[in-house]
Design a protein around this motif. Structure first.
Motif, short mmCIF file in Angstrom:
data_model
loop_
_atom_site.label_atom_id
_atom_site.label_comp_id
_atom_site.label_asym_id
_atom_site.label_seq_id
_atom_site.Cartn_x
_atom_site.Cartn_y
_atom_site.Cartn_z
N ARG A 165 -4.33 5.42 -2.97
CA ARG A 165 -4.42 4.35 -1.97
C ARG A 165 -3.35 4.52 -0.90
NH1 ARG A 165 -5.80 0.81 -6.37
NH2 ARG A 165 -3.61 0.23 -6.61
N THR A 166 -2.18 5.01 -1.29
CA THR A 166 -1.12 5.23 -0.31
C THR A 166 -1.55 6.30 0.70
OG1 THR A 166 0.62 4.62 -1.86
CG2 THR A 166 1.26 6.00 0.01
N VAL A 167 -2.15 7.38 0.21
CA VAL A 167 -2.64 8.42 1.12
C VAL A 167 -3.74 7.87 2.01
CG1 VAL A 167 -3.70 10.71 1.26
CG2 VAL A 167 -1.99 10.23 -0.51
N ALA A 168 -4.65 7.08 1.43
CA ALA A 168 -5.73 6.48 2.22
C ALA A 168 -5.17 5.55 3.28
CB ALA A 168 -6.68 5.72 1.29
N ALA A 169 -4.17 4.75 2.91
CA ALA A 169 -3.56 3.83 3.88
C ALA A 169 -2.88 4.60 5.00
CB ALA A 169 -2.55 2.93 3.17
N TYR A 170 -2.22 5.69 4.66
CA TYR A 170 -1.55 6.51 5.68
C TYR A 170 -2.58 7.08 6.66
CZ TYR A 170 1.02 10.35 7.81
OH TYR A 170 1.59 11.22 8.72
N ARG A 171 -3.66 7.61 6.13
CA ARG A 171 -4.70 8.17 7.00
C ARG A 171 -5.28 7.10 7.92
NH1 ARG A 171 -7.13 13.04 5.71
NH2 ARG A 171 -9.14 12.27 6.46
N ASP A 223 6.60 7.18 7.03
CA ASP A 223 5.36 6.97 6.27
C ASP A 223 4.81 8.28 5.73
OD1 ASP A 223 5.47 4.28 6.66
OD2 ASP A 223 3.87 4.18 8.15
N ALA A 224 4.93 9.35 6.52
CA ALA A 224 4.43 10.65 6.07
C ALA A 224 5.19 11.12 4.83
CB ALA A 224 4.56 11.68 7.19
N ALA A 225 6.49 10.88 4.79
CA ALA A 225 7.28 11.26 3.62
C ALA A 225 6.81 10.49 2.38
CB ALA A 225 8.76 11.01 3.88
N ARG A 226 6.50 9.20 2.56
CA ARG A 226 6.01 8.41 1.43
C ARG A 226 4.63 8.91 0.98
NH1 ARG A 226 8.00 3.03 4.58
NH2 ARG A 226 10.11 2.93 3.70
N ALA A 227 3.77 9.20 1.94
CA ALA A 227 2.44 9.70 1.59
C ALA A 227 2.53 11.08 0.94
CB ALA A 227 1.56 9.76 2.84
N LYS A 228 3.45 11.90 1.41
CA LYS A 228 3.61 13.24 0.83
C LYS A 228 4.09 13.14 -0.62
CE LYS A 228 5.85 17.70 1.69
NZ LYS A 228 6.77 18.46 2.59
N ALA A 229 5.01 12.22 -0.88
CA ALA A 229 5.48 12.02 -2.26
C ALA A 229 4.35 11.53 -3.14
CB ALA A 229 6.64 11.03 -2.27
N ALA A 230 3.52 10.63 -2.60
CA ALA A 230 2.37 10.14 -3.37
C ALA A 230 1.39 11.28 -3.65
CB ALA A 230 1.67 9.02 -2.60
N LEU A 231 1.19 12.14 -2.66
CA LEU A 231 0.27 13.27 -2.82
C LEU A 231 0.76 14.24 -3.90
CD1 LEU A 231 -2.24 14.80 -1.86
CD2 LEU A 231 -0.81 15.85 -0.08
N ALA A 232 2.06 14.51 -3.90
CA ALA A 232 2.61 15.41 -4.92
C ALA A 232 2.42 14.83 -6.32
CB ALA A 232 4.09 15.65 -4.63
N ARG A 233 2.66 13.53 -6.44
CA ARG A 233 2.49 12.89 -7.75
C ARG A 233 1.02 12.87 -8.17
NH1 ARG A 233 3.59 12.58 -12.65
NH2 ARG A 233 3.54 10.52 -13.65
N ALA A 272 0.83 -1.21 0.00
CA ALA A 272 0.00 0.00 0.00
C ALA A 272 0.86 1.26 0.00
CB ALA A 272 -0.96 0.01 1.19
N GLY A 273 2.06 1.15 -0.54
CA GLY A 273 2.94 2.30 -0.63
C GLY A 273 3.61 2.71 0.66
N LEU A 274 3.41 1.91 1.75
CA LEU A 274 3.92 2.31 3.06
C LEU A 274 4.77 1.25 3.76
CD1 LEU A 274 0.79 4.00 4.73
CD2 LEU A 274 2.70 5.14 3.57
N ILE A 275 4.31 0.01 3.79
CA ILE A 275 4.88 -1.00 4.68
C ILE A 275 5.88 -1.87 3.92
CG2 ILE A 275 4.33 -2.99 6.15
CD1 ILE A 275 1.38 -1.09 5.65
N PRO A 276 7.15 -1.89 4.35
CA PRO A 276 8.14 -2.71 3.66
C PRO A 276 7.77 -4.19 3.69
CG PRO A 276 9.21 -1.14 5.13
CD PRO A 276 7.74 -1.09 5.44
#
Length: 458
Positions: free
Chosen positions: A393-399, A422-432, A328-332
């Motif tokens: 989905r990454t942003v949704a998973a982070y929330r 995780d916030a850095a990953r979600a922020k990158a997803a949000l920018a994209r 989900a773009g967050l968990i290794p």
């Protein structure tokens, strides 16, 4: 079931087998410890004529099995020091309230001072699943009831080298949860309770289902990610321990590292490094050789810091750089050799996390929640739309993982180091996401609406 578990444990103990009882509640653990000690006093294994007071109302004499509850590097043994979760056999009781004990699994002995004994020592015949982490015995006897979580069950069922036996109670009320647990059922059988604990039937998410309150409690990304990481830690423990022992550390340094409170964080960092496509078998010896550890209070913490700095980005550069393996773009993702059972359990959690993130996003889109409107419109072009949804989905998973309910897609500033990653990953997803939405030929009104929503959210 508690009688059956106890009887089986006692049979193993009388046969000289290294064994442990594991229960979910402190009350059950206390009762089992007292019962075990009473029987051992009666058969002469424990000498109760000279006793010492332990934590709470427990007492111990020569022959008792005890467990230490606090790390203390000042209390040394020939090959280490006293750690939280270590089990010992009492060999002598001293007049000042201190005691001498030897490790339950080796010959190392230690003198535990009276104040440490009274504050940080308990009987060690039975433990909670949380305390069982780090314990390895020949057999384990695990009590399961409707309140048991999957996370605790998987930890408990990996303590025994040769056998892990589960005893399922169906008639015990669940006093540990304020909302119904998926296993609550007045007509439950042992099989149905165990199946539901393992599978959480009723908590699996569909992208087309409403997310109920039960899902919120038992199926959130936060809960599922915690289970995934706990199972991954157990699945990869032996492999990472071998890696540490072969890294160039001295045998004593290696054992100190493996038994450190920071070893869990180090293994999580190793898992993240692998998700970033780094070769940890080659990297770890370099981390060890980079500088000595003569002034280090905790080698595991030092290695964790060095590894984090060296592997914060995916391996490679330019076109050779691969995207990290993240759920989900967050968990290794946990990779490498492991048992089939562990691999299956991890796969199940991975699929549930992905389903949950999908469901959270779909509900937000259907309800036109403000945070999802701030992401911009879904592109019309199919490939761009797929990329948009993947990052959404990454942003949704982070929330969902961090319980964020604000209009701002990423919520308030993160509190912990783990959340910052995780916030850095979600922020990158949000920018994209916003880039993808911006390339579409939307009219000026749509862009104005998006800007207004985003402005309110921020």
């Amino acid at each position: 079931m508690i009688d059956a578990a106890y009887t089986a444990w006692r049979t193993d103990a009388l046969a000289g087998v290294s064994t442990v009882l594991i229960a979910d509640s402190n009350e059950s653990v206390h009762a089992l410890n007292q019962r075990a000690r009473a029987d051992l006093i009666l058969d002469g294994t424990v000498n109760a004529r000279r006793e010492v007071a332990l934590e709470g109302d427990a007492r111990a004499g020569v022959g008792d099995t005890i467990i230490t509850r606090k790390n203390d590097r000042r209390l040394r043994t020939p090959r280490g020091w006293v750690r939280n979760g270590d089990r010992w056999i009492v060999t002598d009781i001293r007049n000042d309230g201190s005691l001498t004990a030897r490790r339950a699994d080796s010959r190392g002995t230690v003198i535990l001072p009276a104040d440490y004994v009274s504050d940080h020592v308990d009987l060690g015949y039975a433990v909670t699943a949380f305390r069982a982490q780090g314990i390895t015995t020949d057999t384990s006897h695990v009590l399961v009831d409707p309140s048991t979580t999957r996370e605790n069950l998987y930890v408990a069922m990996t303590r025994g080298r040769h056998a892990n036996l589960v005893y399922v109670a169906t008639d015990r009320p669940d006093d540990n949860h304020t909302t119904p647990h998926p296993a609550d059922d007045p007509d439950a059988t042992a099989r149905s309770v165990l199946y539901r604990v393992l599978q959480h039937v009723g908590a699996e998410l569909s992208a087309h289902e409403t997310i109920t309150a039960e899902h919120e409690t038992w199926g959130s990304v936060g809960q599922l990610a915690a289970e995934y990481e706990t199972i991954a830690q157990a699945a990869q423990h032996d492999r990472f321990a071998t890696l540490i022992r072969n890294s160039g550390l001295t045998p004593e340094e290696a054992e100190d590292t493996i038994h450190s409170d920071a070893f869990g964080a180090l293994t999580a960092e190793l898992r993240q490094a692998e998700a970033n496509h780094h070769n940890i078998d080659a990297l770890m010896p370099r981390m060890v050789a980079a500088r000595g550890f003569g002034d280090a209070d905790d080698i595991a913490s030092v290695l964790h810091h060095r590894l984090a700095r060296a592997t914060d980005r995916p391996a490679g550069s330019g076109r050779t750089r691969k995207a990290p393996r993240l759920i989900a773009g967050l968990i290794p993702e946990a990779t490498g050799p492991m048992s089939a059972e562990m691999r299956k359990a991890l796969k199940e959690r991975r699929e549930l996390i992905q389903q949950r993130a999908e469901a959270v996003l779909d509900q937000a889109l259907a309800e036109r929640q403000e945070w999802v409107l701030a992401l911009g419109d879904t592109p019309a072009e199919p490939r761009a739309a797929a990329a948009w949804k993947r990052r959404a989905r990454t942003v949704a998973a982070y929330r969902d993982r961090y319980g964020i309910t604000t209009r701002n897609p990423l919520g308030p500033a993160p509190d912990t180091d783990a959340q910052k990653i995780d916030a850095a990953r979600a922020k990158a997803a949000l920018a994209r996401l916003r880039d993808l939405a911006g390339v579409e030929g939307n009219d000026d009104l749509s862009r104005t609406v998006r800007r207004e929503v985003a402005s309110r959210a921020l």
